[in-house]
Scaffold this motif. Structure first.
Motif, PDB file in Angstrom:
ATOM      1  N   ARG A 199      12.494 -22.072 -60.248  1.00 26.28           N
ATOM      2  CA  ARG A 199      11.575 -21.148 -60.692  1.00 26.28           C
ATOM      3  C   ARG A 199      12.257 -20.340 -61.289  1.00 26.28           C
ATOM      4  N   VAL A 200      11.976 -20.213 -62.868  1.00 27.50           N
ATOM      5  CA  VAL A 200      12.537 -19.443 -63.536  1.00 27.50           C
ATOM      6  C   VAL A 200      11.897 -17.912 -63.941  1.00 27.50           C
ATOM      7  N   GLY A 233      19.998 -23.563 -54.409  1.00 28.92           N
ATOM      8  CA  GLY A 233      20.493 -23.210 -55.346  1.00 28.92           C
ATOM      9  C   GLY A 233      20.412 -21.763 -55.980  1.00 28.92           C
ATOM     10  N   LEU A 234      21.712 -21.287 -56.681  1.00 25.33           N
ATOM     11  CA  LEU A 234      20.648 -20.187 -58.246  1.00 25.33           C
ATOM     12  C   LEU A 234      21.690 -20.413 -58.693  1.00 25.33           C
ATOM     13  N   ALA A 288      25.365 -21.200 -58.613  1.00 23.41           N
ATOM     14  CA  ALA A 288      25.683 -20.763 -57.071  1.00 23.41           C
ATOM     15  C   ALA A 288      24.909 -22.704 -56.546  1.00 23.41           C
ATOM     16  N   SER A 289      25.847 -23.430 -55.711  1.00 22.27           N
ATOM     17  CA  SER A 289      25.046 -24.202 -54.439  1.00 22.27           C
ATOM     18  C   SER A 289      25.292 -24.722 -53.382  1.00 22.27           C
ATOM     19  N   TYR A 290      24.387 -24.527 -52.324  1.00 21.72           N
ATOM     20  CA  TYR A 290      25.229 -24.503 -50.597  1.00 21.72           C
ATOM     21  C   TYR A 290      24.343 -25.895 -50.686  1.00 21.72           C
ATOM     22  N   SER A 291      24.887 -27.109 -49.874  1.00 21.39           N
ATOM     23  CA  SER A 291      24.365 -27.777 -49.598  1.00 21.39           C
ATOM     24  C   SER A 291      24.978 -28.327 -48.009  1.00 21.39           C
ATOM     25  N   VAL A 292      24.427 -28.719 -46.790  1.00 18.18           N
ATOM     26  CA  VAL A 292      24.194 -29.220 -45.767  1.00 18.18           C
ATOM     27  C   VAL A 292      24.914 -30.761 -45.856  1.00 18.18           C
ATOM     28  N   THR A 335      16.667 -17.764 -61.804  1.00 20.72           N
ATOM     29  CA  THR A 335      16.124 -19.433 -61.040  1.00 20.72           C
ATOM     30  C   THR A 335      16.821 -19.680 -60.053  1.00 20.72           C
ATOM     31  N   PRO A 336      16.181 -19.241 -58.903  1.00 19.54           N
ATOM     32  CA  PRO A 336      15.771 -20.195 -57.377  1.00 19.54           C
ATOM     33  C   PRO A 336      15.854 -21.566 -57.596  1.00 19.54           C
ATOM     34  N   ALA A 337      16.440 -22.366 -56.943  1.00 19.81           N
ATOM     35  CA  ALA A 337      15.888 -23.550 -56.210  1.00 19.81           C
ATOM     36  C   ALA A 337      16.706 -24.550 -55.116  1.00 19.81           C
ATOM     37  N   LEU A 338      15.788 -25.230 -54.696  1.00 16.44           N
ATOM     38  CA  LEU A 338      15.797 -25.936 -53.526  1.00 16.44           C
ATOM     39  C   LEU A 338      15.074 -27.691 -53.838  1.00 16.44           C
TER      40      LEU A 338
END
Length: 246
Positions: free
Chosen positions: A145-146, A198-199, A215-219, A155-158
């Motif tokens: 979502r922007v 992500g952001l 920035a992006s973080y993943s498991v 823009t956060p993302a999941l």
């Protein structure tokens, strides 16, 4: 060449510059990426970035798309993209890893669907290897979502990525022959799901000059993190750059 970017970075970059109007932008960015592969110490790279949108065609970082259908709420497109995930044993510091086979980046072809609502947007995509490197395919389901805050765009993302067994075995598997040469245990992973958050931040300095950060973080899933080639259980990528809007 060491791993410049991983699959997480590729999928994360695909929505950095989503736009509804025709536009072209080019720029440069610095990427910090913590490689999942053991034995890599070079984590920072300078890369070009670009974005193009028209009624039918788009270029969103490493993805070229052709819209079969597009309106204010939905977009269905055919896609061609490049996966820059690669492994070069000659660039690795670990003695055992230097005895493994090389893994190359590859080209993918597939389709993507975007759906936009007031509460945000969804992206669903799938693509298959067309260069016969991994002979695998990947999928993605992402919500983003922007959020405009003055001139700043947040823009956060999941999302979650799917990697089939062929993809995982090519990039993270260890064959019997490799095991004998390197001393690493053989590994033949199955398919996996990888969640991420992500952001993205964008701020226009002028009408044409735009600062951006992502920035992006993943498991990492068990099929990846349990590979003898991997020495971590998560992945983090940070991109900062500047682009010029034409």
């Amino acid at each position: 060449m060491s791993i410049k970017r991983n699959a997480t970075l590729l999928m994360m970059l695909s929505f950095i510059g989503s736009a509804s109007a025709t536009e072209l932008s080019l720029g440069v960015a610095v990427i910090y990426n913590e490689s999942a592969y053991r034995g890599y110490n070079k984590n920072t790279h300078v890369v070009p970035i670009g974005h193009y949108e028209s009624d039918a065609f788009y270029v969103r970082q490493t993805t070229l798309g052709y819209a079969l259908f597009k309106d204010k709420r939905d977009e269905l497109s055919l896609t061609a993209s490049w996966v820059p995930l690669n492994f070069d044993p000659a660039d690795n510091d670990d003695r055992a890893m230097r005895r493994l086979d090389k893994r190359d980046g590859t080209a993918m072809a597939g389709a993507a669907w975007y759906h936009h609502e007031q509460w945000g947007s969804l992206k669903l995509s799938a693509a298959a290897d067309i260069l016969d490197n991994s002979n695998g395919w990947v999928g993605e389901l992402t919500y983003f979502r922007v959020l405009p805050v003055g001139k700043l765009s947040i823009t956060p993302a999941l999302g979650v990525y799917y990697y089939d067994a062929s993809f995982n075995r090519y990039y993270y598997g260890v064959s019997g022959a490799e095991s004998q040469r390197s001393g690493l245990s053989p590994w033949s992973p199955e398919s996996s799901w990888m969640p991420y958050v992500g952001l993205t931040l964008k701020y226009p300095l002028t009408r044409n000059l735009v600062l951006l950060a992502n920035a992006s973080y993943s498991v990492l899933p068990d099929e990846v993190k349990n590979s003898p080639m991997v020495d971590r259980d998560d992945s983090f990528t940070l991109l900062t750059g500047v682009s010029w809007r034409f």
